[in-house]
Design an enzyme around this catalytic site. Structure first.
Site, PDB file in Angstrom:
ATOM      1  N   GLY A  12      -8.771   8.976  23.905  1.00 20.58           N
ATOM      2  CA  GLY A  12      -7.839   8.524  24.942  1.00 20.58           C
ATOM      3  C   GLY A  12      -7.949   7.059  25.309  1.00 20.58           C
ATOM      4  CG  MET A  87      -4.855  13.297  16.785  1.00 21.46           C
ATOM      5  SD  MET A  87      -4.088  11.796  16.147  1.00 21.46           S
ATOM      6  CE  MET A  87      -4.614  11.884  14.449  1.00 21.46           C
ATOM      7  NE  ARG A  88      -1.365  20.916  16.600  1.00 16.45           N
ATOM      8  CZ  ARG A  88      -1.916  21.693  15.670  1.00 16.45           C
ATOM      9  NH1 ARG A  88      -3.119  21.389  15.197  1.00 16.45           N
ATOM     10  NH2 ARG A  88      -1.301  22.753  15.214  1.00 16.45           N
ATOM     11  CB  ILE A  89       3.465  17.481  13.133  1.00 18.73           C
ATOM     12  CG1 ILE A  89       2.652  16.504  12.286  1.00 18.73           C
ATOM     13  CG2 ILE A  89       4.949  17.392  12.786  1.00 18.73           C
ATOM     14  CD1 ILE A  89       2.695  16.782  10.808  1.00 18.73           C
ATOM     15  CG  HIS A 106       1.462   5.394  12.747  1.00 20.98           C
ATOM     16  ND1 HIS A 106       1.047   6.680  12.470  1.00 20.98           N
ATOM     17  CD2 HIS A 106       1.348   4.697  11.589  1.00 20.98           C
ATOM     18  CE1 HIS A 106       0.710   6.763  11.195  1.00 20.98           C
ATOM     19  NE2 HIS A 106       0.891   5.572  10.640  1.00 20.98           N
ATOM     20  CB  THR A 138      13.542  10.304  15.181  1.00 24.83           C
ATOM     21  OG1 THR A 138      12.838   9.875  14.004  1.00 24.83           O
ATOM     22  CG2 THR A 138      14.089   9.089  15.930  1.00 24.83           C
TER      23      THR A 138
HETATM   24  C1  GRF Z   1      -5.328   5.540  17.633  1.00 22.23           C
HETATM   25  O1  GRF Z   1      -5.691   4.720  16.572  1.00 22.23           O
HETATM   26  C2  GRF Z   1      -3.884   5.962  17.502  1.00 22.23           C
HETATM   27  O2  GRF Z   1      -3.050   4.965  17.000  1.00 22.23           O
HETATM   28  C3  GRF Z   1      -4.005   7.099  16.519  1.00 22.23           C
HETATM   29  O3  GRF Z   1      -5.178   7.776  16.887  1.00 22.23           O
HETATM   30  C4  GRF Z   1      -6.038   6.879  17.565  1.00 22.23           C
HETATM   31  C5  GRF Z   1      -6.285   7.466  18.917  1.00 22.23           C
HETATM   32  O4  GRF Z   1      -7.244   6.745  19.635  1.00 22.23           O
HETATM   33  N1  GRF Z   1      -2.815   7.916  16.501  1.00 22.23           N
HETATM   34  P1  GRF Z   1      -7.390   6.970  21.189  1.00 22.23           P
HETATM   35  O5  GRF Z   1      -7.484   8.473  21.436  1.00 22.23           O
HETATM   36  O6  GRF Z   1      -6.221   6.355  21.883  1.00 22.23           O
HETATM   37  O7  GRF Z   1      -8.681   6.287  21.551  1.00 22.23           O
END
Ligand code: GRF
Length: 210
Positions: A12, A87-89, A106, A138
């Site tokens: 986070g 981290m889920r689609i 991203h 999207t």
């Molecule tokens: C970040 O690099 C973000 O771009 C990717 O996962 C990482 C998450 O890091 N999707 P955090 O949980 O914000 O520290």
């Protein structure tokens, strides 16, 4: 006041960068995670922010998870839903429901390296630059209209961890600025282009060389 719901899955740190930016006109309505043990939840809770868990493990079908997540989010009636290390689609119904108010960060310079393992893939491809992208979401994975990008150099001695750490610093600077642009109603979507970002306008027109 624009209400923001932030979705996280772990550490986070991007969520934290947005909270700590104390963006004028923005209120963090809630931080929601699909993982009960996401470290970022504890931090958000300590800041007095509403936190909630909607665990994907409780749903056999992706669609049911998406629906539960939508119900949790909509209880806060947010103006913006921010995917900050989520981290889920998410399915197309979810993405369409939040069209124009769903933003993701991203860790690559999209459209290069959509999906996972972005830093190792950038190294394996011999890239001299890497970076991050903030974009509207999207149903097309990691391919929504790009709002802003930040570039960092790839050093000869980099591995995936050192490159990720450098990109993450750029993420922490970029994301709050984009949220501020959204909250101030500066962003206009035009196909796959987004106009009005003050981040983009602040860049050197001559470019950077690595
Ligand atoms: C970040 O690099 C973000 O771009 C990717 O996962 C990482 C998450 O890091 N999707 P955090 O949980 O914000 O520290």
């Amino acid at each position: 006041m624009k209400k923001i719901v932030i979705l996280i899955s772990g550490r986070g740190s991007n969520m934290r960068s947005v909270v700590e930016a104390k963006i004028a006109g923005a209120k963090i309505a809630a931080v929601i995670s699909n993982c009960a043990d996401a470290a970022g939840l504890l931090w958000a809770d300590q800041q007095g922010i509403h936190t909630q868990v909607v665990s994907h493990q409780e749903y056999r079908h992706r669609h049911d998870f998406d629906q539960a997540l939508m119900r949790a989010i909509d209880a806060y009636a947010p103006d913006l839903v921010l995917l900050a290390g989520f981290m889920r689609i998410l399915g197309s119904e979810f993405c369409q429901h939040y069209a124009g108010r769903l933003i993701n960060i991203h860790p690559s310079l999209l459209p290069a390296f959509a999906g996972l393992n972005t830093h190792q893939r950038a190294l394996d491809s011999g890239c001299r630059i890497a970076g991050c992208t903030v974009h509207f979401v999207t149903p097309d994975l990691d391919n929504g209209p790009i709002i802003a990008q930040a570039v960092v150099p790839v050093q000869d001695e980099d591995n995936a961890q050192t490159l990720a750490a450098r990109v993450l610093q750029a993420e922490h600077r970029l994301l709050p600025q984009v949220v501020a642009d959204f909250v101030a109603d500066r962003l206009r979507i035009d196909g796959l282009r987004v106009h009005g970002s003050r981040v983009a306008q602040s860049c050197l027109s001559e470019g950077f060389y690595f």
